[in-house]
Scaffold this active site. Structure first.
Site, PDB file in Angstrom:
ATOM      1  N   HIS A  14       0.883  -1.193   0.000  1.00  0.00           N
ATOM      2  CA  HIS A  14       0.000   0.000   0.000  1.00  0.00           C
ATOM      3  C   HIS A  14       0.906   1.225   0.000  1.00  0.00           C
ATOM      4  O   HIS A  14       1.539   1.539   0.999  1.00  0.00           O
ATOM      5  CB  HIS A  14      -0.890   0.016   1.245  1.00  0.00           C
ATOM      6  N   HIS A  16       1.521   5.373  -1.687  1.00  0.00           N
ATOM      7  CA  HIS A  16       1.123   6.547  -2.467  1.00  0.00           C
ATOM      8  C   HIS A  16       2.351   7.135  -3.137  1.00  0.00           C
ATOM      9  O   HIS A  16       3.285   7.557  -2.451  1.00  0.00           O
ATOM     10  CB  HIS A  16       0.468   7.601  -1.562  1.00  0.00           C
ATOM     11  N   LYS A 100      -9.503  -0.550  -5.632  1.00  0.00           N
ATOM     12  CA  LYS A 100      -9.522   0.108  -4.323  1.00  0.00           C
ATOM     13  C   LYS A 100     -10.883   0.709  -4.025  1.00  0.00           C
ATOM     14  O   LYS A 100     -11.440   1.443  -4.847  1.00  0.00           O
ATOM     15  CB  LYS A 100      -8.464   1.212  -4.317  1.00  0.00           C
ATOM     16  N   HIS A 137     -10.293   0.880   2.078  1.00  0.00           N
ATOM     17  CA  HIS A 137     -10.063   1.876   3.141  1.00  0.00           C
ATOM     18  C   HIS A 137     -11.231   1.724   4.106  1.00  0.00           C
ATOM     19  O   HIS A 137     -12.342   2.157   3.812  1.00  0.00           O
ATOM     20  CB  HIS A 137      -9.991   3.294   2.574  1.00  0.00           C
ATOM     21  N   HIS A 175      -4.326  -0.837   6.135  1.00  0.00           N
ATOM     22  CA  HIS A 175      -3.898  -0.033   7.289  1.00  0.00           C
ATOM     23  C   HIS A 175      -4.817  -0.231   8.500  1.00  0.00           C
ATOM     24  O   HIS A 175      -5.451   0.697   8.987  1.00  0.00           O
ATOM     25  CB  HIS A 175      -3.763   1.456   6.943  1.00  0.00           C
ATOM     26  N   ASP A 248       1.509   2.556   3.505  1.00  0.00           N
ATOM     27  CA  ASP A 248       0.666   3.745   3.360  1.00  0.00           C
ATOM     28  C   ASP A 248       1.519   5.010   3.406  1.00  0.00           C
ATOM     29  O   ASP A 248       1.053   6.067   3.833  1.00  0.00           O
ATOM     30  CB  ASP A 248      -0.443   3.784   4.412  1.00  0.00           C
TER      31      ASP A 248
HETATM   32 ZN   LIG Z   1      -3.377   5.152   1.810  1.00  0.00          ZN
END
Ligand SMILES: [Zn+2]
Length: 346
Positions: A14, A16, A100, A137, A175, A248
């Protein structure tokens, strides 16, 4: 005492990477240590279609530092208008490894997320059929729900109904920040997994709020009480195959973090492995680090583990810059609050 540890090259399930100048600035921080990463699609506009994922992948490959060997694993952003046939084709081509789900408004750039889950039923059924994981999420966005309870409420109110309505759907609860989330993953059988971030193993909510507000510790899901942090550490280091690393790592320029309405996200790409080695050593679990960072994730995603190895060695405290400079502004590195003795050898 163990002073060095050689493990398979890890992956980040995960991550970004953003786009443009930020992508160029942060990508080397990940490719230095990681072989692959599940790349989040929450750009503006989001990466919704297979064609958009292919174009984003091209931009990532073009930004790779010279000599880097890195495979971005692309993810589609689920919207209420996502076409099941496009998802099927993007997965069949090998380009896309997950879809996602962001509940609308849950976090950075999630305005296009899902409000009405009945409208994504067809996509979810296609994914169950072809075995394509749904990355979730896991927070409700109902303003009536306290921010510290949003993960636990999501499990009951959203995730459980989705999974019951879509047998065979493979789900990654991303997460995880609560004991409730950990228990949900543990009870979910072989089609359920959970990622754990680096920073949630280190900070609890006091780090954000006690003695002054610390914007660089603010992320979503927000860090919870100490009891939850301890449970997360136990899950990460306990050798359970259903849990693996998803950092994350979420860069924002400092000006966007240190503001009256600061963005959510901790930037951990640079020092994650040193922090994790510290945590696993503290827990007497260094022999389980490889499973958490390099074996459990590929097993869930049905990909081979990396053949290349890296070596971590214990030495003098690591000297890292407080922030990395990018063309989109400086990005402060997550500060674990203790010296890091584990170095990744190049
Ligand atoms: Zn994230």
């Amino acid at each position: 005492m163990t002073q060095s540890l050689t493990i398979r090259r890890p992956d980040d399930w995960h991550l970004h990477l953003r786009d443009g100048a930020m992508l160029e600035g942060v990508l080397p921080e990940t490719t230095r240590h990681f072989a692959r990463a599940i790349v989040m699609p929450n750009l503006v506009p989001p990466v919704v279609t297979g064609a958009e994922a292919a174009a984003y992948r091209e931009r990532i490959m073009a930004a790779l530092p010279a000599g880097a060997r890195f495979e971005p694993l692309m993810v589609l952003y689920l919207t209420e208008t996502t076409d099941p046939a496009d998802v099927r084709a993007a997965a069949a081509s090998g380009l896309v490894k997950a879809v996602k789900l962001y509940p609308a408004g849950a976090t950075t750039n999630s305005a296009s997320g899902v409000r009405d889950f009945d409208r994504v039923r067809g996509v979810l059924e296609t994914m169950a059929e072809i075995g394509l994981p749904l990355c979730v999420h896991g927070e409700v966005t109902d303003p009536a729900v306290d921010i510290f309870d949003r993960e636990a409420v999501f499990l009951e109110r959203v995730l459980e109904p989705i999974r019951r309505a879509t047998p065979g759907l493979r789900v990654v609860l991303e997460h995880v920040t609560t004991r409730e989330g950990l228990d949900y993953v543990r009870g979910g059988g072989p089609d359920m997994a959970g990622t754990l971030t680096t920073h949630h193993l280190i900070i609890n909510r006091n780090h954000i709020l006690a003695g002054g507000i610390r914007p660089h510790y603010y992320c979503l899901p927000v860090a919870k009480r100490e009891t939850h942090r301890l449970a997360l550490r136990e899950a990460a280091t306990g050798g359970e195959g259903c849990f693996f690393l998803g950092t994350d790592s979420a860069p924002h320029a400092d000006a966007a973090k240190e503001s009256a309405c600061g963005c959510a996200g901790c930037f951990t790409a640079t020092n994650t492995l040193s922090i994790l080695a510290h945590v696993f050593e503290e827990e007497g679990a260094l022999d389980r680090l490889e499973g958490f960072v390099a074996l459990n994730g590929p097993a869930f995603y049905r990909l081979p583990p990396n053949e290349e190895r890296i070596t971590l060695r214990k030495g003098e405290p690591l000297v890292l810059p407080a922030r990395i400079e990018t063309g989109a502004g400086p990005v402060t590195l997550f500060d674990p609050g203790f010296p890091l003795l584990w170095h990744v050898e190049s």
